[in-house]
Design an enzyme around this catalytic site. Sequence first.
Site, PDB file in Angstrom:
ATOM      1  N   TYR A  97      20.091  73.885 118.508  1.00  0.00           N
ATOM      2  CA  TYR A  97      21.118  74.853 118.154  1.00  0.00           C
ATOM      3  C   TYR A  97      22.222  74.876 119.196  1.00  0.00           C
ATOM      4  O   TYR A  97      22.115  74.242 120.257  1.00  0.00           O
ATOM      5  CB  TYR A  97      20.494  76.253 117.999  1.00  0.00           C
ATOM      6  CG  TYR A  97      20.153  76.928 119.314  1.00  0.00           C
ATOM      7  CD1 TYR A  97      19.079  76.510 120.084  1.00  0.00           C
ATOM      8  CD2 TYR A  97      20.923  77.996 119.799  1.00  0.00           C
ATOM      9  CE1 TYR A  97      18.780  77.122 121.297  1.00  0.00           C
ATOM     10  CE2 TYR A  97      20.623  78.613 121.001  1.00  0.00           C
ATOM     11  CZ  TYR A  97      19.554  78.174 121.749  1.00  0.00           C
ATOM     12  OH  TYR A  97      19.270  78.772 122.948  1.00  0.00           O
TER      13      TYR A  97
ATOM     14  N   LYS B 262      18.719  71.618 123.821  1.00  0.00           N
ATOM     15  CA  LYS B 262      18.872  73.019 123.403  1.00  0.00           C
ATOM     16  C   LYS B 262      18.047  73.221 122.140  1.00  0.00           C
ATOM     17  O   LYS B 262      18.557  73.269 121.018  1.00  0.00           O
ATOM     18  CB  LYS B 262      20.360  73.369 123.203  1.00  0.00           C
ATOM     19  CG  LYS B 262      20.647  74.860 123.352  1.00  0.00           C
ATOM     20  CD  LYS B 262      22.122  75.114 123.572  1.00  0.00           C
ATOM     21  CE  LYS B 262      22.514  76.568 123.417  1.00  0.00           C
ATOM     22  NZ  LYS B 262      21.859  77.521 124.298  1.00  0.00           N
TER      23      LYS B 262
ATOM     24  N   GLU C 105      17.156  77.829 136.507  1.00  0.00           N
ATOM     25  CA  GLU C 105      18.262  78.477 135.777  1.00  0.00           C
ATOM     26  C   GLU C 105      17.774  79.844 135.317  1.00  0.00           C
ATOM     27  O   GLU C 105      16.666  80.257 135.665  1.00  0.00           O
ATOM     28  CB  GLU C 105      18.718  77.612 134.597  1.00  0.00           C
ATOM     29  CG  GLU C 105      17.638  77.358 133.558  1.00  0.00           C
ATOM     30  CD  GLU C 105      18.088  76.475 132.398  1.00  0.00           C
ATOM     31  OE1 GLU C 105      19.288  76.472 132.051  1.00  0.00           O
ATOM     32  OE2 GLU C 105      17.218  75.809 131.806  1.00  0.00           O
TER      33      GLU C 105
ATOM     34  N   LEU D 164      19.313  73.385 131.173  1.00  0.00           N
ATOM     35  CA  LEU D 164      20.368  73.173 130.186  1.00  0.00           C
ATOM     36  C   LEU D 164      21.679  72.911 130.930  1.00  0.00           C
ATOM     37  O   LEU D 164      22.001  73.619 131.888  1.00  0.00           O
ATOM     38  CB  LEU D 164      20.526  74.398 129.281  1.00  0.00           C
ATOM     39  CG  LEU D 164      21.502  74.136 128.134  1.00  0.00           C
ATOM     40  CD1 LEU D 164      20.836  73.268 127.064  1.00  0.00           C
ATOM     41  CD2 LEU D 164      21.998  75.423 127.515  1.00  0.00           C
TER      42      LEU D 164
END
Length: 287
Positions: free
Chosen positions: A35, A148, A180, A204
Amino acid sequence: MSLYDYLLTQDGIITKESLLYPFEERGLQFGDGVYEVIRIYQGSFDLLEEHIERLYRSAEAIRLEVPFAKDTLIASLGQLTEKNDVQTDAKLYLQVTRGSAPREHSFPDVPSNFYAYIEPSERPVSLLQKGVRTILADDIRWDLCYIKSLNLLPNILAKQTAKDKGAFEAILHKDGIVTEGSSSNVFIIKDHILFTHPAAKNILHGCVRSRVLALAPNTGLQVEETAFTTDQLLQADEVFITSTTSEIMPVIEIEGKQIGDGTPGDNTRALQRAYEKESGIQATAFA
Ligand code: PSZ
């Protein structure tokens, strides 16, 4: 009809209520898909090509076909904003899944499912001004977080733990190394050097992250894409997190410990201003 009632599918633009997914949908049953979330400021996409490039990278990494060519997809998303007459700040969500077929782990021989829709989304102006509290959490995710993917259970659990503790975000670490956030990238500033985890496979590669790294030298910061520890995080002069909807969000507290003097730092503020300028945001949050 409510605001932004049209969505884009592989078969064209339809209304939200006419999208009917079968119960055997691989996004639903396996989280077998990828996504993107893309910012819209006053009706216009921000960082659109960067998000589309990442979508195709994510899809390729899980051997999933996006049912559009890149340029067709970009044109169709433009048509979607026109059809919805988007004028406000908003966000677009899109996902591609491996289609609908009788449940079996291995890939079915069916076309992918695609949809994209738009929701109003205001900038979190007050938080951007004041900064947010965060917690630390173990990064228990898999090795390929640059994809993702729809599989977000560890991220959801970490975010809920943060929320339960009155915090905005959970900063994740693996063996003491900060990776992250549950839905953001993490930066620290120490002695005018900006540090963030390298764009390796275990985080990411945020679109806002890339823009911040490009803007930082103009604000007098040296950039180091080098991982840092939770100790360095807590000792930093300034800390912020980045994402499409949170932009550059100052972190003023981690696990109850104040960062700097407990207010957003000057370097973070300078980056926030540069970011607004770069994304063409008209109404500044930092007058
Ligand atoms: O609306 C929201 O809550 C959003 S929109 C984008 C995000 C959250 N997060 C994206 C994200 C992420 O999920 C993880 C695990 N790491 C980093 C990011 C930041 O990516 P960009 O900058 O591309 O949004």
